[in-house]
Design an enzyme around this catalytic site. Structure first.
Site, PDB file in Angstrom:
ATOM      1  N   ALA A  87       0.813  -1.212   0.000  1.00  0.00           N
ATOM      2  CA  ALA A  87       0.000   0.000   0.000  1.00  0.00           C
ATOM      3  C   ALA A  87       0.847   1.263   0.000  1.00  0.00           C
ATOM      4  CB  ALA A  87      -0.910   0.007   1.229  1.00  0.00           C
ATOM      5  N   ASN A  88       2.166   1.113   0.188  1.00  0.00           N
ATOM      6  CA  ASN A  88       3.029   2.286   0.266  1.00  0.00           C
ATOM      7  C   ASN A  88       3.119   3.029  -1.056  1.00  0.00           C
ATOM      8  OD1 ASN A  88       3.779   2.327   2.954  1.00  0.00           O
ATOM      9  ND2 ASN A  88       5.459   0.879   2.658  1.00  0.00           N
ATOM     10  N   HIS A  89       3.277   4.329  -0.972  1.00  0.00           N
ATOM     11  CA  HIS A  89       3.525   5.180  -2.132  1.00  0.00           C
ATOM     12  C   HIS A  89       5.010   5.542  -2.162  1.00  0.00           C
ATOM     13  CE1 HIS A  89      -0.809   6.745  -2.905  1.00  0.00           C
ATOM     14  NE2 HIS A  89      -0.847   5.566  -2.302  1.00  0.00           N
ATOM     15  N   PRO A  90       5.548   5.888  -3.330  1.00  0.00           N
ATOM     16  CA  PRO A  90       6.955   6.317  -3.377  1.00  0.00           C
ATOM     17  C   PRO A  90       7.136   7.613  -2.597  1.00  0.00           C
ATOM     18  CG  PRO A  90       5.841   6.788  -5.450  1.00  0.00           C
ATOM     19  CD  PRO A  90       4.887   5.978  -4.641  1.00  0.00           C
ATOM     20  N   THR A  96       4.376  11.965  -4.123  1.00  0.00           N
ATOM     21  CA  THR A  96       4.013  10.620  -3.664  1.00  0.00           C
ATOM     22  C   THR A  96       2.948   9.997  -4.552  1.00  0.00           C
ATOM     23  OG1 THR A  96       2.325  11.536  -2.171  1.00  0.00           O
ATOM     24  CG2 THR A  96       4.541  11.170  -1.264  1.00  0.00           C
TER      25      THR A  96
END
Length: 210
Positions: A87-90, A96
């Site tokens: 679920a993480n974004h850059p 992001t």
């Protein structure tokens, strides 16, 4: 007849004989390549049993790199869920926004860090708690309702808040070490049920000679 049926889907029958269908044994309703779940761990939700994995960990796809590992006898209350690494974004650049997920040929972020989320045995996760990516929760811990758990939780700690912090330890360190050595959750179910009085009353001396 034993109290617990390891093969049950809905393990709770109410005093009037009604089967309580909102609570499910996770191991018996989830078939997911990135989830490992111990016996007798349950989750309460209002969806269909076949939707349990998606409700519990909505971002954990079948082809992701991380795992969600849940031990035995874990109790997960309604509304609680796991936000896993996918679920993480850059976050290393100036935006992001996850541009890559909008085209099949670029979908996913294989360059982002991945950590497994691990819940130990006999953990109680209260109503509407959120467990963040890569967290490890030790055996016997209690997570208070509406907590956001973003850091590791020691065994037999009580944590709460956003972000969750240690409220207190359930027992002194020497007792915790003895409980971890006893590891009652690994006993056969008939032995566990034969020692329910000691488990429920906190009779450590009786557990040590069981």
């Amino acid at each position: 007849m034993p109290l617990l049926d390891p093969n049950a889907i809905h393990p709770i029958t109410l005093p009037d004989g009604t089967l309580y269908r909102d609570t499910v044994y996770l191991k018996n309703v989830i078939d997911h390549p990135r989830m490992e779940i111990g016996e007798f761990s349950y989750y309460t939700h209002s969806g269909r049993p076949e939707d349990t994995a998606r409700i519990l960990a909505p971002y954990l796809g079948g082809n992701v790199r991380e795992r969600l590992v849940i031990g035995k006898f874990v109790q997960i209350a309604r509304g609680s869920y796991f936000i896993t690494s996918s679920a993480n974004h850059p976050m290393t650049g100036f935006t992001t926004y996850p541009f890559r997920i909008f085209k099949p040929e670029t979908f996913g972020y294989t360059d982002l860090p991945v950590k497994d989320t691990i819940v130990g045995h006999d953990v109680w996760i209260g109503h509407n708690a959120a467990i963040m990516p890569g967290v490890q929760i030790g055996a016997g811990a209690i997570v208070a309702a509406a907590s956001v758990v973003s850091h590791h939780v020691p065994p037999y700690a009580v944590v709460g808040g956003n972000p969750a912090t240690i409220i207190r330890m359930r027992y002194p360190s020497d007792v915790i070490n003895e409980l971890l050595d006893i590891a009652w959750w690994d006993w056969p179910i008939d032995k566990i049920e034969a020692n329910l009085a000691s488990l429920s009353s906190g009779d450590l001396a009786a557990l040590k000679i069981a």
